[in-house]
Design a protein around this motif. Structure first.
Motif, short mmCIF file in Angstrom:
data_model
loop_
_atom_site.label_atom_id
_atom_site.label_comp_id
_atom_site.label_asym_id
_atom_site.label_seq_id
_atom_site.Cartn_x
_atom_site.Cartn_y
_atom_site.Cartn_z
N LEU A 159 3.06 -10.47 4.07
CA LEU A 159 1.97 -9.58 3.72
C LEU A 159 0.76 -10.37 3.22
CD1 LEU A 159 0.90 -6.70 3.33
CD2 LEU A 159 1.96 -6.70 1.06
N GLN A 160 1.02 -11.41 2.43
CA GLN A 160 -0.07 -12.26 1.95
C GLN A 160 -0.82 -12.89 3.11
OE1 GLN A 160 2.17 -14.73 -0.96
NE2 GLN A 160 0.51 -14.23 -2.39
N ALA A 161 -0.08 -13.30 4.14
CA ALA A 161 -0.72 -13.93 5.30
C ALA A 161 -1.61 -12.93 6.04
CB ALA A 161 0.35 -14.49 6.23
N MET A 162 -1.21 -11.67 6.04
CA MET A 162 -2.03 -10.62 6.66
C MET A 162 -3.28 -10.36 5.83
SD MET A 162 1.00 -7.93 7.65
CE MET A 162 2.49 -8.51 8.45
N ASN A 163 -3.15 -10.35 4.52
CA ASN A 163 -4.24 -10.18 3.56
C ASN A 163 -5.24 -9.11 4.00
OD1 ASN A 163 -5.63 -10.67 1.19
ND2 ASN A 163 -6.82 -12.36 2.04
N PRO A 164 -4.79 -7.86 4.09
CA PRO A 164 -5.64 -6.80 4.65
C PRO A 164 -6.82 -6.42 3.76
CG PRO A 164 -3.68 -5.86 3.67
CD PRO A 164 -3.49 -7.35 3.63
N ASP A 165 -7.85 -5.86 4.38
CA ASP A 165 -8.99 -5.32 3.63
C ASP A 165 -8.58 -4.05 2.89
OD1 ASP A 165 -10.99 -7.18 4.60
OD2 ASP A 165 -10.80 -6.16 6.53
N VAL A 166 -7.67 -3.29 3.50
CA VAL A 166 -7.27 -1.99 2.96
C VAL A 166 -5.74 -1.87 3.00
CG1 VAL A 166 -7.39 0.52 3.27
CG2 VAL A 166 -9.40 -0.91 3.75
N ILE A 167 -5.18 -1.31 1.94
CA ILE A 167 -3.75 -0.97 1.92
C ILE A 167 -3.63 0.54 1.77
CG2 ILE A 167 -1.61 -1.07 0.57
CD1 ILE A 167 -2.32 -3.96 -0.14
N ILE A 168 -2.86 1.14 2.66
CA ILE A 168 -2.57 2.57 2.56
C ILE A 168 -1.08 2.72 2.29
CG2 ILE A 168 -2.54 4.79 3.75
CD1 ILE A 168 -5.00 3.91 5.29
N ILE A 169 -0.76 3.42 1.23
CA ILE A 169 0.64 3.57 0.82
C ILE A 169 1.13 4.95 1.24
CG2 ILE A 169 2.24 3.62 -1.13
CD1 ILE A 169 0.27 1.83 -2.63
N GLY A 170 2.19 4.96 2.02
CA GLY A 170 2.78 6.22 2.45
C GLY A 170 3.80 6.72 1.46
N GLY A 171 3.62 6.39 0.21
CA GLY A 171 4.58 6.77 -0.81
C GLY A 171 3.98 7.65 -1.89
N VAL A 182 -6.99 0.30 -2.28
CA VAL A 182 -5.60 0.72 -2.13
C VAL A 182 -5.57 2.24 -2.25
CG1 VAL A 182 -3.25 0.58 -3.04
CG2 VAL A 182 -4.74 -1.44 -3.12
N TYR A 183 -5.03 2.91 -1.24
CA TYR A 183 -5.05 4.37 -1.20
C TYR A 183 -3.66 4.93 -0.95
CZ TYR A 183 -9.96 3.21 -0.37
OH TYR A 183 -11.22 2.68 -0.47
N VAL A 184 -3.40 6.09 -1.55
CA VAL A 184 -2.15 6.79 -1.29
C VAL A 184 -2.40 7.85 -0.23
CG1 VAL A 184 -0.33 8.24 -2.28
CG2 VAL A 184 -1.30 6.36 -3.62
N ASN A 185 -1.57 7.86 0.79
CA ASN A 185 -1.76 8.80 1.90
C ASN A 185 -1.45 10.23 1.46
OD1 ASN A 185 -1.89 7.84 5.09
ND2 ASN A 185 -1.43 10.01 4.79
N PRO A 186 -2.28 11.19 1.87
CA PRO A 186 -2.00 12.59 1.55
C PRO A 186 -0.65 13.05 2.09
CG PRO A 186 -4.24 12.35 2.36
CD PRO A 186 -3.56 11.04 2.60
N LYS A 187 -0.10 14.03 1.41
CA LYS A 187 1.19 14.59 1.79
C LYS A 187 1.15 16.09 1.59
CE LYS A 187 6.14 14.18 0.72
NZ LYS A 187 7.12 13.48 -0.15
N GLY A 188 1.27 16.84 2.69
CA GLY A 188 1.21 18.29 2.60
C GLY A 188 2.54 18.93 2.94
#
Length: 359
Positions: free
Chosen positions: A255-267, A292-298
């Motif tokens: 994950l460190q090697a990917m070093n993304p601009d944005v992380i979306i957490i499906g949790g 870092v964002y948490v994905n909506p859950k409906g």
């Protein structure tokens, strides 16, 4: 003379009726030739390419793919579900929108393709069972029980539309009409978003990693609907090059090697707090920049394989590029969506809970 003419016309009508029974489109012929003491049947091709003989009229569905339960609800066929999954029965908002799910037995008791209680399933007397995948052992058991298996899995938006249309067509005319309406809506949103996201220069596109769990660390790679909506929204799935499939275990070093601009957490929000406060995560660009964002859950998690994918692409686009997608009013959009497709009017508390899911 009149008597002879009447006899001639009678014979002509009879011959016309008999000939009509020999001329039909293949799907109708399949239903006719499949007639038996148990009723007419039809042969369909499922999303795995399997040819499956099923009843021509479907009234009882064992829906053992978590996400597809929401599709049934969206199509107006929630009352046809006779068996579901323990995962669905644990989802608070699904139960709020469709309280009858509380009384439906869970025949899928775990997360694996083989975690099926055959005793529970058979007792519900389903016309078909819907799955995302099936093991050879489970397939043999279901075949022995005389229960047709229909695979509905998809990994991109073109196949999503095929799966939803297939679902509607086998369930009935009203469900088919609803599937058509949904796809028209989805296509309009895909077009609106791509018109903007396709113009984002390659060197300006944000890299994204979608995390399913932290312990163990699992992310979503290529050949997934997650990869598809990231691309539609104008992002680049940082995991797609080296990771294939859903919920794949990776090391933190990867994950460190990917070093993304944005992380979306499906949790959950708890997961976000863990990420933001853990010192080792501070080395990641997304954490440093508070991206870092948490994905909506409906009714179901928006990010995974349900009808709310139509909302997911809008949320993802606005989250990644708020300036480019100022025209999207996500709250207003999903208020209208829930009214139209789930026959449910959202409250302010509902909206807050969907956008800020908790454990």
């Amino acid at each position: 003379m009149k008597s002879n003419m009447a006899m001639f016309l009678g014979k002509l009508i009879l011959m016309t009726v008999l000939l009509a029974g020999l001329v039909c489109v293949p799907s109708v012929c399949a239903a006719q030739t499949g007639s038996s003491s148990q009723g007419a049947t039809q042969t369909i091709t499922d999303m795995a390419g399997n040819s499956v003989e099923i009843p021509a009229s479907i009234e009882r569905v064992a829906d053992l793919w978590h996400a597809h339960n929401e599709v049934m609800l969206m199509l107006g066929a929630g009352d046809k579900i006779v068996a579901t999954t323990s995962n669905i029965k644990s989802m608070p908002f699904f139960k709020k929108v469709d309280p009858q799910i509380n009384d439906i037995p869970a025949a899928q008791t775990g997360t694996g393709a083989g975690d099926i209680s055959m005793e529970t399933l058979v007792s519900t007397k389903p016309d078909i069972v819907i799955l995302s995948s099936v093991t050879n052992e489970t397939q043999d058991k279901l075949t022995s029980a005389g229960i047709p298996v229909v695979i509905m899995m998809f990994n991109n938006f073109d196949d999503l539309k095929k799966a939803f249309l297939l679902s509607g067509s086998i369930l009935g005319d009203s469900e088919k009409k609803k599937a058509d309406e949904y796809i028209t809506y989805l296509d309009s949103k895909l077009s609106e978003i791509k018109d903007i996201s396709s113009k984002i220069p390659a060197d300006k596109k944000l890299s994204v990693v979608h995390i399913q769990s932290l312990e163990p660390l699992k992310i979503d790679g290529s050949n997934t609907i997650i990869d598809s909506w990231i691309n539609v929204a104008g992002g680049v799935n940082a995991a797609a090059k080296d990771v294939k499939g859903n919920m794949q275990a990776v090391t933190f070093e990867q994950l460190q090697a990917m070093n993304p601009d944005v992380i979306i957490i499906g949790g959950t929000v708890k997961d976000k707090d863990t990420v933001m406060k853990d010192p080792k995560w501070q080395a990641l660009k997304a954490v440093q920049n508070d991206k870092v964002y948490v994905n909506p859950k409906g009714v179901f998690p928006w990010d995974r394989y349900g009808a709310e994918e139509a909302l997911q692409i809008q949320w993802a686009a606005k989250t990644l590029y708020p300036d480019q997608f100022k025209n999207i009013d996500i709250k207003d959009e999903f208020k209208k969506f829930y009214t139209e497709y789930f026959n449910y009017s959202l409250t302010d508390d509902d909206i807050d809970g969907i956008l800020n899911p908790t454990a």
